[in-house]
Design an enzyme around this catalytic site. Sequence first.
Site, mmCIF file in Angstrom:
data_model
loop_
_atom_site.group_PDB
_atom_site.id
_atom_site.type_symbol
_atom_site.label_atom_id
_atom_site.label_comp_id
_atom_site.label_asym_id
_atom_site.label_seq_id
_atom_site.Cartn_x
_atom_site.Cartn_y
_atom_site.Cartn_z
ATOM 1 C CE LYS A 66 -2.247 1.821 3.609
ATOM 2 N NZ LYS A 66 -3.279 2.080 4.629
ATOM 3 C CG ASN A 158 -11.734 16.372 17.770
ATOM 4 O OD1 ASN A 158 -10.955 15.453 17.519
ATOM 5 N ND2 ASN A 158 -11.867 17.418 16.970
ATOM 6 N N GLY A 218 -4.115 5.919 16.338
ATOM 7 C CA GLY A 218 -3.669 7.049 15.533
ATOM 8 C C GLY A 218 -2.181 7.170 15.314
ATOM 9 C CE LYS A 224 0.481 10.752 12.506
ATOM 10 N NZ LYS A 224 -0.560 9.959 11.802
ATOM 11 N N GLY A 290 -2.370 -0.038 17.823
ATOM 12 C CA GLY A 290 -2.682 -0.375 16.435
ATOM 13 C C GLY A 290 -1.992 0.547 15.454
#
Length: 319
Positions: A66, A158, A218, A224, A290
């Site tokens: 990908k 958020n 995420g 990150k 993940g």
Amino acid sequence: MLIVPEGLIAGLVSAEDAFAAVEAVFAAMSRGEAYNFDVVREALGEGRQYGFKSGLDRAGGQLGVKAGGYFPGNAAHGIINHQSTVFLFDPETGQPVAMVGGGLLTALRTAAASAISIDRLARRDARVLGMVGAGHQAGFQLRAAARVRDFERVIAWNLHPEMLDRLGAIAAELGLPFEAVPLERMVEADVIVTITSSPAASLLDRHVAPGTHLACMGTDTRGKQEVEPALLGRASVFADEIAQSVSIGEAQHAVAAGLLDATAITPLGDVITGRHPGRRSDDEITLFDGTGVGLQDLAVAAMAVRRAVERGQGSVVEI
């Protein structure tokens, strides 16, 4: 080679299909029948990320890659921030088999991986779902989580609270009361899904109660970070792939701080195949890191290709 464009994917692969495909990949990885190649990931500046994820699944007969990444300026152009395309090859001959639009597939496989972790690791009596993040993929995450547990309400946070209305609308469709809350109230949640592109921790150790399951979805690039490293230090940590978890996932920060040893991380596939018991007590905090592995993309893309062939859809071109 068959070209399956993005516009066909929604009619070819369902959320349930993605769940089955990703779960089979996790099991194949646990059995040593499938493995991912090293990830190539580059920062292009201004928050843009581009790279390649690839692998070989002998059990599923898939070889491919990908290509794509995250482009935060896309919203101004009316397109989603995550852009990707999956290429499949014959594992015996190396000939190209298919080119598949990867946008929706990425959202489906990411949500499926999160849901599998919830299904296998969250307490059976989990009733409150916490959502940290409200971007494009958050809705997929919410729907997938609701398929594996009978939640009674959803609380969400958020960075840009005005985006929470869209998530609230999805909760309403599912018949779930929805409330926007400060991060401190995530302590009420039995399951927390983080799905942000944050460069610094939002969810802190004190925001998480004993017995919670977290699906941290995420962080997939160096730098990150969604949660405080101390949280991984007191949790039982599971991952789609340990190497990625330590290098580009949430665990990179906890390992660097000396709060977590890579040998303490368990592949989620080991829970699926019975090599690991999963959750051991109601007070245990379980955390799934993940990072998203290439094999997941190949599995859902292959399903799209099979359906397209069966229905005579897509375009065949000679290379």
